[in-house]
Enzyme design. Sequence first.
Site, PDB file in Angstrom:
ATOM      1  N   CYS A  29      29.709 -68.612  -4.782  1.00 28.20           N
ATOM      2  CA  CYS A  29      30.348 -69.907  -5.053  1.00 28.20           C
ATOM      3  C   CYS A  29      30.848 -69.974  -6.497  1.00 28.20           C
ATOM      4  CB  CYS A  29      29.334 -71.010  -4.772  1.00 28.20           C
ATOM      5  SG  CYS A  29      29.849 -72.646  -5.278  1.00 28.20           S
TER       6      CYS A  29
ATOM      7  N   CYS B 244      29.564 -73.007  -8.543  1.00 26.52           N
ATOM      8  CA  CYS B 244      28.138 -72.798  -8.842  1.00 26.52           C
ATOM      9  C   CYS B 244      27.981 -71.895 -10.061  1.00 26.52           C
ATOM     10  CB  CYS B 244      27.432 -72.157  -7.650  1.00 26.52           C
ATOM     11  SG  CYS B 244      27.483 -73.135  -6.141  1.00 26.52           S
TER      12      CYS B 244
END
Length: 174
Positions: free
Chosen positions: A96, A99
Amino acid sequence: MSAMLSTSTRAASGLRTGHTERACVPIMAVALPRKVMSARRVARTEKATLASMPVTADAVVAPPKIVHTITAEQYHDFLAEHSDKLVTMDFYAVWCGPCKMIAPELERMAAESDPSKLVFAKLDCGATNESKKLAMSLGIKALPTFHLYKNSKIVDTMTGAKVKSLADLINKHL
């Protein structure tokens, strides 16, 4: 006629007539080393490097973890262990992008916070089947998702990599 054509072609291309044709070589810029160093640069080079510092017993001890990385199996025990504090749990995945972008900010926030009142943890939602099942049971549908816990119960949630919003949410519950 062909001699005239080649002469006019040479003249149009910028070559002088009557001389042998030469291959064009592109001109390249060459960087030369500076002879005088600026005062800032001299100051930086005079600093001690990590390699020149003596190794002591304190330097060998690993620093304490600021953001705890937990697994699905440790999830409930971690919340129970830190039930007297506000726990900020980051549900993330290694693939991600957002993230990855917010991870250093979480480290910074954890370093600046009081560990007796606030604890940061993160759980990789895609690491194992158990972590995927836990994420699904908690209703995690987007990453990163942050859950805030007090007394092992969810008090607030937030989705997205918005540092200011997360800081405001944490301050609201401290």
